[in-house]
Design an enzyme around this catalytic site. Sequence first.
Site, PDB file in Angstrom:
ATOM      1  N   HIS A 105       0.856  -1.196   0.000  1.00  0.00           N
ATOM      2  CA  HIS A 105       0.000   0.000   0.000  1.00  0.00           C
ATOM      3  C   HIS A 105       0.883   1.233   0.000  1.00  0.00           C
ATOM      4  O   HIS A 105       1.872   1.297   0.721  1.00  0.00           O
ATOM      5  CB  HIS A 105      -0.912   0.009   1.228  1.00  0.00           C
TER       6      HIS A 105
ATOM      7  N   ARG B 121     -12.684  12.882   4.695  1.00  0.00           N
ATOM      8  CA  ARG B 121     -11.399  13.561   4.908  1.00  0.00           C
ATOM      9  C   ARG B 121     -10.939  14.248   3.629  1.00  0.00           C
ATOM     10  O   ARG B 121     -10.334  15.321   3.662  1.00  0.00           O
ATOM     11  CB  ARG B 121     -10.345  12.545   5.373  1.00  0.00           C
TER      12      ARG B 121
ATOM     13  N   SER C  22      -6.410   4.422   8.772  1.00  0.00           N
ATOM     14  CA  SER C  22      -7.093   4.183   7.497  1.00  0.00           C
ATOM     15  C   SER C  22      -6.432   3.024   6.750  1.00  0.00           C
ATOM     16  O   SER C  22      -7.083   2.064   6.329  1.00  0.00           O
ATOM     17  CB  SER C  22      -7.030   5.473   6.663  1.00  0.00           C
TER      18      SER C  22
ATOM     19  N   ASP D 101     -13.673   3.076   7.243  1.00  0.00           N
ATOM     20  CA  ASP D 101     -12.592   3.791   6.562  1.00  0.00           C
ATOM     21  C   ASP D 101     -13.095   4.385   5.252  1.00  0.00           C
ATOM     22  O   ASP D 101     -12.783   5.530   4.919  1.00  0.00           O
ATOM     23  CB  ASP D 101     -11.400   2.864   6.280  1.00  0.00           C
TER      24      ASP D 101
ATOM     25  N   LYS E 295      -7.844  -1.385   6.759  1.00  0.00           N
ATOM     26  CA  LYS E 295      -8.287  -2.137   5.575  1.00  0.00           C
ATOM     27  C   LYS E 295      -7.276  -3.203   5.184  1.00  0.00           C
ATOM     28  O   LYS E 295      -7.639  -4.263   4.690  1.00  0.00           O
ATOM     29  CB  LYS E 295      -8.635  -1.207   4.415  1.00  0.00           C
TER      30      LYS E 295
HETATM   31  N1  URA Z   1      -4.114   6.155   1.757  1.00  0.00           N
HETATM   32  C1  URA Z   1      -5.113   5.626   2.524  1.00  0.00           C
HETATM   33  O1  URA Z   1      -5.569   4.515   2.283  1.00  0.00           O
HETATM   34  N2  URA Z   1      -5.568   6.354   3.540  1.00  0.00           N
HETATM   35  C2  URA Z   1      -5.099   7.560   3.848  1.00  0.00           C
HETATM   36  O2  URA Z   1      -5.558   8.142   4.802  1.00  0.00           O
HETATM   37  C3  URA Z   1      -4.068   8.106   3.045  1.00  0.00           C
HETATM   38  C4  URA Z   1      -3.581   7.384   2.001  1.00  0.00           C
END
Ligand code: URA
Length: 440
Positions: free
Chosen positions: A82, A168, A183, A161, A187
């Site tokens: 990620h 956000r 966040s 999220d 996930k």
């Molecule tokens: N990527 C995400 O999944 N969440 C965030 O808050 C910022 C970048």
Amino acid sequence: MLIQTLIERKRDAGALEPAEWRDLLARYLRGEVPDYQMSALLMAIVWRGLGEDELTALTEAMLESGSRLEWAGFATPCVDKHSTGGVGDKVSLVLAPLVASCGVAVPMMSGRGLGHTGGTTDKLESIPGFRTDLTLDQVQAQVRRIGVAMFGQSDAIAPADGRLYALRDVTGTVPSIPLIAASIMSKKRAEGLDGLVLDVKAGSGAFLPDPASAQSLAEIMVRLGEAGGCRTTALITAMDRPLGRAIGNALELEEALQALTGEGPADLRELTSRLAVEMLLVGRVSASPADAAREVEKAITSGRALDKFRHLVEAQGGNPAIVDDPGGLPQATEVELFEATEDGTITAVDPKPLGQAVIEMGGGRRQLRDAIDHSVGFVVTARPGMSVAAGQPVASVFARDADGIEVGMQALRSAIRYGPADPPLPLILRRVTAAGQEQP
Ligand code: URA
């Protein structure tokens, strides 16, 4: 529980209890807490931060708000990557099939664009027919069958999220270490992974530009991952200039296809290989970084990685012909060259105005439900340190009309600088693991 008392407590630097986080999110998802109250709380978190216990409680509450992927009886290690978000960051498109062709299963859940950054699911959807809205059963079945699935976040996984991410995005509450950590890690933990590799961006195009903040974020996420039984490594990488040359959905997909055949920009290839090596290591399919690097190189040169991408496209309803003929991707109707405005050395290519311009040109969303034009964007050959003569082409703008071309030209004028500037960041600044951090 009165929501305003929670907001007030956080505003005054107090802490919320685990049960309060759980209850708050459950009520928010049921529509009993309005967005304006949640926004106020998020802004209080941006300013006041979260204690360690609160961060764990918020992450758990977000994770528990949905289901998890199940891998019972599946012997192949499951690993994902990620990124905290960048401009021109098409690494996932290369990495998922590459690593899946090296014996690691990759259930890769990605987001839509956030702020000025593009989203992997939007890039994939530039392939005609490609579907990212897979159910959890479809993801599990496809990963067991071909070793890879690339899908968007649905209400099934960490829905809290999903809702907060969108809120956000429009309330100025993205740049917060605990909010980003909760966040991402809620996930990712819902994917039931054996291993996770994080690409934490630093530099002017990152949500947390300061490398020290990026490092704190990396350390916190590694801790959260390991505490959840998932081997986690983070690389802190440069986002003070775009990654690769292409910015914009279909243009980035085309560049990712080049990288899958061992071509394309060197920075994209290097970062992808380094992240792939880390994925093989946390997946424990390679004994050493050198073994992993050899395996990754072989997967590219043998064509195995590209074949895996072809299978992925087929499995998710896309037209696999684009793999050999990217001319089948959406094409912009207007293309214009951008020339260097001075003789001298380019000292900076700021990613942010370019990412924002792609949204303005129609390649990203201003509102959640906006349709996007996958064809628009930039190809930027200008790099910090490059010597140029005035009038030399250093970028191209791809747009759907003359207004889009003007937006793109204006963004390039503000992004490309010739004057004094800090030297560019190294592509990979640091590697963070449970054992500590090192300069790679
Ligand atoms: N990527 C995400 O999944 N969440 C965030 O808050 C910022 C970048």
